[in-house]
Scaffold this motif. Structure first.
Motif, short mmCIF file in Angstrom:
data_model
loop_
_atom_site.label_atom_id
_atom_site.label_comp_id
_atom_site.label_asym_id
_atom_site.label_seq_id
_atom_site.Cartn_x
_atom_site.Cartn_y
_atom_site.Cartn_z
N SER A 39 1.15 -1.84 -0.28
CA SER A 39 -0.13 -0.39 0.27
C SER A 39 0.72 1.38 0.24
CB SER A 39 -0.90 0.13 1.18
OG SER A 39 -2.05 -0.80 0.95
N LEU A 40 2.23 1.25 0.90
CA LEU A 40 3.00 2.39 0.74
C LEU A 40 3.49 2.21 -0.73
CD1 LEU A 40 4.58 1.41 3.74
CD2 LEU A 40 2.57 3.50 3.39
N PRO A 41 3.31 4.32 -1.04
CA PRO A 41 4.38 4.24 -2.34
C PRO A 41 5.46 3.81 -2.47
CG PRO A 41 3.47 6.57 -0.76
CD PRO A 41 3.26 5.00 -0.68
N ILE A 42 6.07 2.73 -4.14
CA ILE A 42 7.49 2.80 -4.42
C ILE A 42 8.43 3.85 -4.52
CG2 ILE A 42 8.75 0.71 -5.81
CD1 ILE A 42 5.91 -0.39 -6.21
N VAL A 43 9.78 3.32 -4.64
CA VAL A 43 10.60 4.22 -4.59
C VAL A 43 11.70 4.01 -4.85
CG1 VAL A 43 12.15 3.47 -2.36
CG2 VAL A 43 12.57 5.62 -3.45
N ASN A 44 12.21 4.82 -6.43
CA ASN A 44 13.10 4.20 -7.05
C ASN A 44 14.19 5.02 -7.28
OD1 ASN A 44 14.42 3.33 -9.61
ND2 ASN A 44 13.46 3.90 -11.05
N ILE A 45 15.34 4.60 -6.47
CA ILE A 45 16.65 6.19 -6.39
C ILE A 45 18.00 5.30 -7.11
CG2 ILE A 45 18.11 6.60 -5.42
CD1 ILE A 45 16.21 6.42 -2.97
N THR A 46 18.15 6.36 -8.36
CA THR A 46 19.08 5.82 -9.20
C THR A 46 20.28 6.52 -8.58
OG1 THR A 46 18.54 6.90 -11.11
CG2 THR A 46 18.27 5.12 -10.55
N VAL A 47 21.53 6.15 -9.05
CA VAL A 47 23.23 7.02 -8.34
C VAL A 47 23.71 6.68 -9.60
CG1 VAL A 47 24.87 7.37 -7.38
CG2 VAL A 47 23.00 6.73 -6.38
N GLY A 48 23.76 7.63 -11.20
CA GLY A 48 24.86 7.09 -12.12
C GLY A 48 23.42 6.42 -13.09
N TYR A 49 23.65 5.51 -13.42
CA TYR A 49 23.68 3.87 -14.08
C TYR A 49 23.52 3.28 -12.99
CZ TYR A 49 24.66 6.92 -18.64
OH TYR A 49 24.28 7.42 -19.12
N ASN A 50 23.78 3.19 -12.20
CA ASN A 50 23.55 1.34 -10.75
C ASN A 50 22.34 2.15 -9.60
OD1 ASN A 50 26.05 0.43 -11.30
ND2 ASN A 50 27.36 2.62 -10.36
N GLN A 51 21.33 1.18 -9.26
CA GLN A 51 20.43 1.32 -8.66
C GLN A 51 20.14 0.81 -6.90
OE1 GLN A 51 16.98 -0.47 -10.19
NE2 GLN A 51 16.03 1.55 -10.55
N LEU A 146 10.36 7.33 5.86
CA LEU A 146 12.26 6.49 5.82
C LEU A 146 13.10 5.80 5.30
CD1 LEU A 146 14.50 8.71 7.15
CD2 LEU A 146 14.38 7.50 9.22
N TYR A 147 14.06 6.14 4.55
CA TYR A 147 14.67 6.05 3.08
C TYR A 147 16.06 5.69 4.22
CZ TYR A 147 10.77 4.65 0.59
OH TYR A 147 9.38 4.90 0.02
N TYR A 148 16.52 4.77 3.63
CA TYR A 148 18.53 4.73 3.88
C TYR A 148 18.57 4.07 2.43
CZ TYR A 148 18.15 6.29 8.82
OH TYR A 148 17.67 6.24 9.47
N PHE A 149 20.13 4.50 2.24
CA PHE A 149 20.99 3.80 1.14
C PHE A 149 22.12 4.32 1.55
CE2 PHE A 149 19.94 7.59 -1.51
CZ PHE A 149 20.93 7.27 -2.23
N ALA A 150 23.43 3.15 0.89
CA ALA A 150 24.62 3.42 0.96
C ALA A 150 25.46 3.49 -0.56
CB ALA A 150 25.23 2.68 2.30
N VAL A 151 26.29 4.06 -0.87
CA VAL A 151 27.14 4.22 -1.88
C VAL A 151 28.92 4.30 -1.78
CG1 VAL A 151 25.70 4.86 -3.37
CG2 VAL A 151 27.40 6.71 -2.65
N GLN A 152 29.50 3.33 -2.70
CA GLN A 152 31.25 3.80 -2.13
C GLN A 152 31.29 4.52 -2.86
OE1 GLN A 152 33.06 -0.01 -1.23
NE2 GLN A 152 35.23 1.25 -1.15
N VAL A 153 32.00 5.89 -3.52
CA VAL A 153 32.98 6.00 -4.86
C VAL A 153 34.10 5.50 -4.71
CG1 VAL A 153 32.96 8.70 -5.07
CG2 VAL A 153 31.69 8.26 -3.57
N LYS A 154 34.13 5.49 -5.82
CA LYS A 154 35.49 5.10 -6.25
C LYS A 154 35.66 6.08 -7.71
CE LYS A 154 34.92 0.12 -4.35
NZ LYS A 154 34.75 -1.23 -5.47
#
Length: 160
Positions: A39-51, A146-154
């Motif tokens: 029932s909750l909205p779906i989130v779609n997050i992209t970082v560049g071409y990565n999800q 509230l959402y969390y996500f993590a990326v590693q910048v290389k």
């Protein structure tokens, strides 16, 4: 006499139609509150071409006709099992929802164990290498999530 019978039938039909509409609304409200994941909205997050793997860490949501919002306890970033996604420096972060939102606020911190989030005004990954955790707070008409996500910048220098 004939007119009174027809009038009673029409009135009964209208009353039954109104009752069935109310019953449908309350049944949907009950089903939505039993299974909030659908029932909750779906989130779609992209970082560049990565999800990146996005984790919902809590919500306050008013399902259907519920008068009081349903609360899912909010979890801090340190308690959320985050999967880190690799990305390049200065990648654009794009956030989309399946429902219209009122406000999105994005925060960033460096490192997985750091809980000192700073608000972002430009949705881009940093230039410096490292692991960064993002906190996304989205406000909707029916509540907030509230959402969390993590990326590693290389720095992937292909020209060596």
């Amino acid at each position: 006499m004939q007119f009174k019978r027809k009038l009673k039938r029409y009135m009964l039909a209208v009353v039954m139609l109104i009752l069935s509409a109310y019953a449908t609304i309350f049944i949907k409200n009950y089903v939505d509150s039993l299974n909030p994941e659908k029932s909750l909205p779906i989130v779609n997050i992209t970082v560049g071409y990565n999800q990146p793997a996005v984790v919902r860490a809590g919500y306050t949501w008013k399902f259907g006709t519920g008068l009081a919002p349903k609360l899912s306890p909010y979890i801090s970033a340190e308690d959320v099992p985050l999967m880190v996604t690799d990305c390049s420096p200065n990648e654009v972060i794009v956030i989309n929802f399946s429902a219209p939102y009122e406000l999105i606020t994005v925060y960033q911190t460096e490192g997985l164990a750091n809980n000192d989030f700073k608000q972002l005004y430009t949705l881009q990954t940093p230039r410096e290498e490292g692991v960064y955790v993002y906190k996304v707070q989205a406000a909707f008409e029916k509540g907030d999530i509230l959402y969390y996500f993590a990326v590693q910048v290389k720095n992937n220098n292909l020209m060596q």
